[in-house]
Design a protein around this motif. Structure first.
Motif, PDB file in Angstrom:
ATOM      1  N   PHE A 198       0.523  16.975   3.751  1.00 15.44           N
ATOM      2  CA  PHE A 198       1.453  16.308   4.665  1.00 15.44           C
ATOM      3  C   PHE A 198       1.128  14.820   4.715  1.00 15.44           C
ATOM      4  CE2 PHE A 198       2.333  20.511   6.277  1.00 15.44           C
ATOM      5  CZ  PHE A 198       3.584  20.422   6.888  1.00 15.44           C
ATOM      6  N   ALA A 199       2.142  13.973   4.606  1.00 11.06           N
ATOM      7  CA  ALA A 199       1.948  12.574   4.967  1.00 11.06           C
ATOM      8  C   ALA A 199       1.835  12.531   6.488  1.00 11.06           C
ATOM      9  CB  ALA A 199       3.132  11.744   4.503  1.00 11.06           C
ATOM     10  N   VAL A 200       0.896  11.719   6.990  1.00  9.15           N
ATOM     11  CA  VAL A 200       0.696  11.629   8.446  1.00  9.15           C
ATOM     12  C   VAL A 200       1.161  10.260   8.952  1.00  9.15           C
ATOM     13  CG1 VAL A 200      -0.997  11.704  10.321  1.00  9.15           C
ATOM     14  CG2 VAL A 200      -1.269  13.224   8.339  1.00  9.15           C
ATOM     15  N   TYR A 201       2.276  10.240   9.662  1.00  8.84           N
ATOM     16  CA  TYR A 201       2.751   8.991  10.267  1.00  8.84           C
ATOM     17  C   TYR A 201       2.324   8.965  11.724  1.00  8.84           C
ATOM     18  CZ  TYR A 201       6.022   9.384   6.325  1.00  8.84           C
ATOM     19  OH  TYR A 201       6.587   9.537   5.094  1.00  8.84           O
ATOM     20  N   VAL A 202       1.786   7.864  12.158  1.00 10.78           N
ATOM     21  CA  VAL A 202       1.542   7.735  13.590  1.00 10.78           C
ATOM     22  C   VAL A 202       2.396   6.595  14.154  1.00 10.78           C
ATOM     23  CG1 VAL A 202      -0.827   8.610  13.343  1.00 10.78           C
ATOM     24  CG2 VAL A 202      -0.428   6.151  13.488  1.00 10.78           C
ATOM     25  N   ALA A 203       2.921   6.819  15.338  1.00 10.95           N
ATOM     26  CA  ALA A 203       3.742   5.806  16.004  1.00 10.95           C
ATOM     27  C   ALA A 203       2.834   5.023  16.936  1.00 10.95           C
ATOM     28  CB  ALA A 203       4.862   6.477  16.791  1.00 10.95           C
ATOM     29  N   THR A 204       2.801   3.700  16.775  1.00  9.68           N
ATOM     30  CA  THR A 204       1.942   2.857  17.605  1.00  9.68           C
ATOM     31  C   THR A 204       2.484   1.433  17.666  1.00  9.68           C
ATOM     32  OG1 THR A 204      -0.174   1.692  17.595  1.00  9.68           O
ATOM     33  CG2 THR A 204       0.458   2.753  15.537  1.00  9.68           C
ATOM     34  N   PRO A 216      10.898   8.501   4.355  1.00  8.77           N
ATOM     35  CA  PRO A 216       9.982   9.612   4.634  1.00  8.77           C
ATOM     36  C   PRO A 216       9.596  10.389   3.375  1.00  8.77           C
ATOM     37  CG  PRO A 216      11.877   9.678   6.104  1.00  8.77           C
ATOM     38  CD  PRO A 216      12.190   8.665   5.059  1.00  8.77           C
ATOM     39  N   ASP A 217       8.320  10.762   3.289  1.00  6.92           N
ATOM     40  CA  ASP A 217       7.860  11.655   2.233  1.00  6.92           C
ATOM     41  C   ASP A 217       8.567  13.006   2.377  1.00  6.92           C
ATOM     42  OD1 ASP A 217       4.936  10.565   0.985  1.00  6.92           O
ATOM     43  OD2 ASP A 217       5.606   9.657   2.848  1.00  6.92           O
ATOM     44  N   LYS A 218       8.482  13.804   1.312  1.00  8.45           N
ATOM     45  CA  LYS A 218       9.146  15.111   1.339  1.00  8.45           C
ATOM     46  C   LYS A 218       8.536  15.992   2.428  1.00  8.45           C
ATOM     47  CE  LYS A 218       9.427  18.002  -2.157  1.00  8.45           C
ATOM     48  NZ  LYS A 218       9.216  18.437  -3.560  1.00  8.45           N
ATOM     49  N   ARG A 219       7.243  15.783   2.630  1.00  7.80           N
ATOM     50  CA  ARG A 219       6.539  16.596   3.615  1.00  7.80           C
ATOM     51  C   ARG A 219       5.757  15.660   4.526  1.00  7.80           C
ATOM     52  NH1 ARG A 219       3.094  21.997   2.027  1.00  7.80           N
ATOM     53  NH2 ARG A 219       4.188  23.217   3.602  1.00  7.80           N
ATOM     54  N   PHE A 220       6.096  15.650   5.793  1.00  5.66           N
ATOM     55  CA  PHE A 220       5.399  14.718   6.676  1.00  5.66           C
ATOM     56  C   PHE A 220       5.328  15.242   8.103  1.00  5.66           C
ATOM     57  CE2 PHE A 220       8.711  12.980   9.408  1.00  5.66           C
ATOM     58  CZ  PHE A 220       9.875  13.292   8.715  1.00  5.66           C
ATOM     59  N   CYS A 221       4.361  14.669   8.832  1.00  4.51           N
ATOM     60  CA  CYS A 221       4.361  14.877  10.274  1.00  4.51           C
ATOM     61  C   CYS A 221       4.367  13.512  10.938  1.00  4.51           C
ATOM     62  CB  CYS A 221       3.148  15.701  10.712  1.00  4.51           C
ATOM     63  SG  CYS A 221       1.593  14.847  10.455  1.00  4.51           S
ATOM     64  N   ILE A 222       4.934  13.460  12.124  1.00  7.39           N
ATOM     65  CA  ILE A 222       4.921  12.212  12.902  1.00  7.39           C
ATOM     66  C   ILE A 222       4.170  12.498  14.198  1.00  7.39           C
ATOM     67  CG2 ILE A 222       7.322  12.777  13.577  1.00  7.39           C
ATOM     68  CD1 ILE A 222       5.796   9.255  13.707  1.00  7.39           C
ATOM     69  N   VAL A 223       3.145  11.700  14.448  1.00  8.29           N
ATOM     70  CA  VAL A 223       2.294  11.922  15.611  1.00  8.29           C
ATOM     71  C   VAL A 223       2.727  11.002  16.761  1.00  8.29           C
ATOM     72  CG1 VAL A 223      -0.072  12.044  16.464  1.00  8.29           C
ATOM     73  CG2 VAL A 223       0.396  12.436  14.025  1.00  8.29           C
ATOM     74  N   ILE A 224       3.052  11.605  17.894  1.00  8.27           N
ATOM     75  CA  ILE A 224       3.441  10.865  19.106  1.00  8.27           C
ATOM     76  C   ILE A 224       2.286  10.982  20.095  1.00  8.27           C
ATOM     77  CG2 ILE A 224       5.120  10.713  20.982  1.00  8.27           C
ATOM     78  CD1 ILE A 224       6.359  10.197  18.213  1.00  8.27           C
ATOM     79  N   ALA A 239      -4.176   8.418   9.315  1.00  7.36           N
ATOM     80  CA  ALA A 239      -2.760   8.071   9.174  1.00  7.36           C
ATOM     81  C   ALA A 239      -2.414   7.581   7.774  1.00  7.36           C
ATOM     82  CB  ALA A 239      -2.387   7.018  10.206  1.00  7.36           C
ATOM     83  N   THR A 240      -1.343   8.101   7.208  1.00  9.21           N
ATOM     84  CA  THR A 240      -0.802   7.588   5.950  1.00  9.21           C
ATOM     85  C   THR A 240      -0.080   6.265   6.221  1.00  9.21           C
ATOM     86  OG1 THR A 240      -0.263   9.911   5.545  1.00  9.21           O
ATOM     87  CG2 THR A 240       0.452   8.320   3.893  1.00  9.21           C
ATOM     88  N   ARG A 241       0.675   6.224   7.309  1.00  4.72           N
ATOM     89  CA  ARG A 241       1.360   5.006   7.736  1.00  4.72           C
ATOM     90  C   ARG A 241       1.269   4.866   9.248  1.00  4.72           C
ATOM     91  NH1 ARG A 241       4.449   2.778   3.289  1.00  4.72           N
ATOM     92  NH2 ARG A 241       3.814   0.905   4.382  1.00  4.72           N
TER      93      ARG A 241
END
Lengths: 270, 270
Positions: A198-204, A216-224, A239-241
């Motif tokens: 999973f690509a790991v996106y964090v929102a900050t 978005p990558d094909k497979r990702f999660c977004i962390v809130i 985090a990937t991004r």
């Protein structure tokens, strides 16, 4: 057709009434592995999408009159063996078991709907609620995740209970539309995410890329993250991004639920 | 330097205390043309951006200790003639005048900051709150309008009061960052918009264009409607574009504040 009938209960001492009342508390929800939902909309959504999770439906006498059509539907589902119990109670008794200040007079007990964390392996678009504290915010997040085509919402240990009545209410039924995994241990969750690419996106607010620029990558999660502290260190580290929302005015922040919604909107399924 | 000193007030019968208490009610806000704001963040924002609107600042004794630095700043501004009155009250008396259940012990009375509706002629990017009912939603809308570079928020008659303590709190100070026009009569507002060549966008689930496809006109307003009824007919009729948010899941709706925020985000100043 079974011959099951609508039950009438009028005593606070009835086992079923006592259980429902106890389900206001997380402690008992964990013990019974069930939770309550309230209101016409929520109970209808549970029936439409996850009827097998419903233990019982309770109507106040007033609600039985007011929502006659829905009451008849429940009676039919009871006779058909699709719902296990339908119960009618006096208005006063309903007031005793309700979780809201302005009850509609309809309530259901549901078995926990969450899945084991390993189920994440089957998914592609996942929202992670990391230490969110406000039940309304978590509910709104689940509703948004649904609206924008995510597969699942995962909560970490420390996040407000997904089965809190205020949370379920704010989901407006989306709780029954997507996959739910709850109270995941962070280390274990991160390992599963990594093992499954999973690509790991964090929102900050301190992100280095604007959300609108993300493909978005094909497979990702977004962390809130948490409303005041943001995303926890363990997620920040992997985090990937790190993504941020562009702001141009004199304010430096957005309401937490609003910020999360904008991020999910930009990462929506297209 | 004037010789103005911090006043100490301990009686509920004091004129100033009585007035602040009355300002909880819209009726008296209209009579006195003033409103109250509470909490460190809000009062600081008022001082930074619109100090001339501040009539007085009140500290509880506890808050005077806890926020000593800010108290000293207010004392300095008082001596400098920038703030008219600074008042200290016993904690008990503060509890009597507070508008929140968990008061920080800092409160200010401010003169109305809204402008005449004709001021709209000077602006280019305007948000219109049309019959919004929830004070928190209106506050969140104002905060978003600020974050995304709008010039002003206009409320129509029938919208919740912009000076409701719950609204001002939810703005987190953005109330003092942009232009505010309030309780505009719809017909008059529409005429001014038309006379000044504003494009009128309305946000509605029944829109015919997705928000992401909009290239904003140089001069436009975006109309955000009532939480359950949506935008009123008068605005729907004169709409240049009816815009919607794309949704792909099993839910057919978003939380009103969230939907509005996404729309403002997409129309943000770039």
């Amino acid at each position: 057709m079974s011959t099951k009938k609508v039950e009438f209960i009028s005593s606070r001492e009835n086992e079923c009434i006592k259980r429902v009342k106890k389900l206001h508390d997380k402690k008992y929800r964990e013990e019974f592995r069930s939770f309550i939902i309230e209101g016409l909309k929520l109970v209808k959504e549970a029936i439409e999408y996850q009827i097998e999770c419903i233990n019982l439906v309770i109507f106040s006498q007033q609600a039985k009159e007011k929502y006659q059509e829905f009451f008849e539907e429940c009676k039919y589902l009871l006779q058909d063996g699709k719902i296990k119990r339908v119960i009618e109670v006096p208005d006063k008794l309903f007031e005793y078991i309700t979780t809201t200040s302005t009850p509609q007079g309809i309530l259901a007990e549901c078995i926990f709907v969450d899945k084991d964390i390993n189920f994440i392996k089957n998914l592609r678009r996942v929202v992670i609620a990391d230490n969110l504290q406000d039940p309304g915010n978590l509910g709104t997040l689940i509703r948004c995740a649904d609206a924008f085509g995510f597969d699942a919402v995962v909560t970490t240990k420390g996040t407000v209970d997904i089965y809190n009545p205020k949370t379920t209410r704010a989901t407006m039924g989306s709780l029954f539309h997507l996959q739910i995994m709850r109270e995941a241990e962070e280390g274990k969750l991160i390992k599963i995410l990594k093992d499954n690419s999973f690509a790991v996106y964090v929102a900050t607010p301190y992100g280095d890329i604007e959300i609108s620029k993300i493909v978005p990558d094909k497979r990702f999660c977004i962390v809130i993250g948490n409303e005041s502290e943001g995303v926890s260190d363990s997620f920040a580290k992997v985090a990937t991004r790190k993504i941020k929302i562009p702001m141009v005015g004199k304010t430096e922040s957005l309401n937490a639920a609003v910020a999360a919604s904008i991020v999910l909107y930009e990462l929506r399924k297209r």
